[in-house]
Design an enzyme around this catalytic site. Structure first.
Site, mmCIF file in Angstrom:
data_model
loop_
_atom_site.group_PDB
_atom_site.id
_atom_site.type_symbol
_atom_site.label_atom_id
_atom_site.label_comp_id
_atom_site.label_asym_id
_atom_site.label_seq_id
_atom_site.Cartn_x
_atom_site.Cartn_y
_atom_site.Cartn_z
ATOM 1 N N LYS A 53 0.843 -1.209 0.000
ATOM 2 C CA LYS A 53 0.000 0.000 0.000
ATOM 3 C C LYS A 53 0.876 1.256 0.000
ATOM 4 O O LYS A 53 0.615 2.216 -0.723
ATOM 5 C CB LYS A 53 -0.938 -0.015 1.219
ATOM 6 C CG LYS A 53 -2.087 -1.011 1.050
ATOM 7 C CD LYS A 53 -2.848 -1.296 2.339
ATOM 8 C CE LYS A 53 -3.862 -2.414 2.090
ATOM 9 N NZ LYS A 53 -4.535 -2.906 3.281
ATOM 10 N N GLN A 97 -5.239 -1.730 9.432
ATOM 11 C CA GLN A 97 -5.027 -3.042 8.821
ATOM 12 C C GLN A 97 -5.637 -4.140 9.707
ATOM 13 O O GLN A 97 -5.348 -4.212 10.901
ATOM 14 C CB GLN A 97 -3.517 -3.266 8.603
ATOM 15 C CG GLN A 97 -3.179 -4.518 7.828
ATOM 16 C CD GLN A 97 -3.700 -4.514 6.392
ATOM 17 O OE1 GLN A 97 -3.715 -3.495 5.719
ATOM 18 N NE2 GLN A 97 -4.152 -5.662 5.925
ATOM 19 N N ASP A 120 -11.513 2.692 3.842
ATOM 20 C CA ASP A 120 -11.862 1.275 3.710
ATOM 21 C C ASP A 120 -13.377 1.077 3.623
ATOM 22 O O ASP A 120 -13.841 -0.006 3.271
ATOM 23 C CB ASP A 120 -11.358 0.500 4.941
ATOM 24 C CG ASP A 120 -10.178 -0.402 4.632
ATOM 25 O OD1 ASP A 120 -10.011 -0.789 3.467
ATOM 26 O OD2 ASP A 120 -9.439 -0.718 5.576
HETATM 27 N N1 GUN Z 1 -7.202 -7.114 5.735
HETATM 28 C C1 GUN Z 1 -7.545 -7.854 4.655
HETATM 29 N N2 GUN Z 1 -8.196 -7.096 3.742
HETATM 30 C C2 GUN Z 1 -8.263 -5.856 4.262
HETATM 31 C C3 GUN Z 1 -8.808 -4.629 3.785
HETATM 32 O O1 GUN Z 1 -9.378 -4.517 2.696
HETATM 33 N N3 GUN Z 1 -8.669 -3.570 4.619
HETATM 34 C C4 GUN Z 1 -8.053 -3.662 5.823
HETATM 35 N N4 GUN Z 1 -7.981 -2.568 6.571
HETATM 36 N N5 GUN Z 1 -7.535 -4.776 6.298
HETATM 37 C C5 GUN Z 1 -7.642 -5.863 5.507
#
Ligand code: GUN
Length: 289
Positions: A53, A97, A120
């Protein structure tokens, strides 16, 4: 043979478009979008996601800030860190996350993120807005799926869509988005009976369950659109790493029946990060100059 939905190539194009929008801001001496990524503890998979990211932000000119927290901090301390980011003017988007280490309450941590910075789309306000059709932050993976469908001009209205998996991150929001596009949507899950029959009725199949080669080729209706969200690691002695990534769908077989299909890797996965950047840009543009 199906047309391959090339999420890798499409995500590169979208990232290019985002980089151009970011450049417009910085050329006008305005602040670039800023994303904070909070990681708690040492989950190896989470570390890999967070680093990709950050790389994607750097490649598009988006400012990123990693907030790495020890897994032994308290829930209160985590909330305090989130609240600091809510007030930080350089930060337009906040991503926590997941999964968090076991002793945290994930829901209340997600609710601490300002809905205006919730890139998100996991805050209940954004979840609710999505369901009632208001503009909101849409979770990145489902948003990426809709983007693939639209950019390949695949028609959804009036089609039967079967979503396999009912997670808050993928299954439920993609069902809401397909419904918004006027599909007739069924959500299947581990208690669903006669899944093969149900999938055989689908013009659009979205699988998000995380089981390698679970969806068989003969479940797929001739001409169906197959979207495979699974990223599953399986042993592969012929690969130097000793493993390979496969989706939820038996690709070789399904490809013979489908009209369109996403590969794994290179389908939905790369679109998820592109949509995170898109949501971060959206959060930045919302506040104007
Ligand atoms: N863990 C797995 N997929 C995601 C996601 O799309 N966002 C976040 N914040 N954590 C994740």
């Amino acid at each position: 043979m199906a047309t391959i939905l090339d999420g890798k190539k499409l995500s590169e194009k979208i990232k290019q478009e985002i980089a151009e929008e970011v450049k417009k801001l910085t050329d006008a001496s305005l602040q670039p979008p800023g994303l904070a990524v909070i990681i708690v503890g040492n989950n190896p998979a989470s570390k890999v996601y967070v680093s990709s990211k950050k790389k994607a932000c750097a490649a598009t000119g988006i400012f990123s800030l990693e907030v790495a927290l020890d897994e032994n901090i308290t829930q209160d301390k985590l909330i305090e860190e989130i609240e600091k980011l809510n007030k930080n003017d350089k930060i337009n988007g906040i991503l926590l996350q997941l999964p968090l280490p076991k002793h945290f309450d994930e829901h209340s941590a997600l609710e601490a993120i300002s809905p205006e910075k919730d890139v998100d789309g996991f805050h209940p306000i954004n979840v609710g807005k999505l369901y009632i059709g208001l503009d909101s932050f849409v979770p990145c993976t489902p948003k990426g799926i809709i983007e693939i469908i639209k950019r390949y001009n695949i028609s959804v209205s009036g089609k039967n869509a079967v979503v396999i998996g009912r997670s808050n991150i993928v299954g439920k929001p993609i069902a809401a988005l397909l419904l918004k596009e006027n599909a007739t949507v069924t959500i299947a899950h581990s208690k669903t009976q006669n899944l093969p029959e149900l999938v055989k009725s689908a013009d659009i199949v979205v699988s998000a369950i995380g089981k390698p080669n679970f969806v068989k080729g003969d479940w797929i209706k001739e001409g169906a659109v197959v979207i495979d969200v699974g990223i599953n690691s399986v042993d592969d002695p012929s690969s130097p790493k000793g493993y390979k990534l496969v989706g939820d769908v038996d690709f070789e077989e399904a490809e013979k029946k489908a009209s369109y299909i996403t590969p794994v890797p290179g389908g939905v996965g790369p679109m998820t990060i592109a949509m995170l950047l898109s949501n971060t840009l959206k959060a930045r543009l919302r506040i104007g100059s």
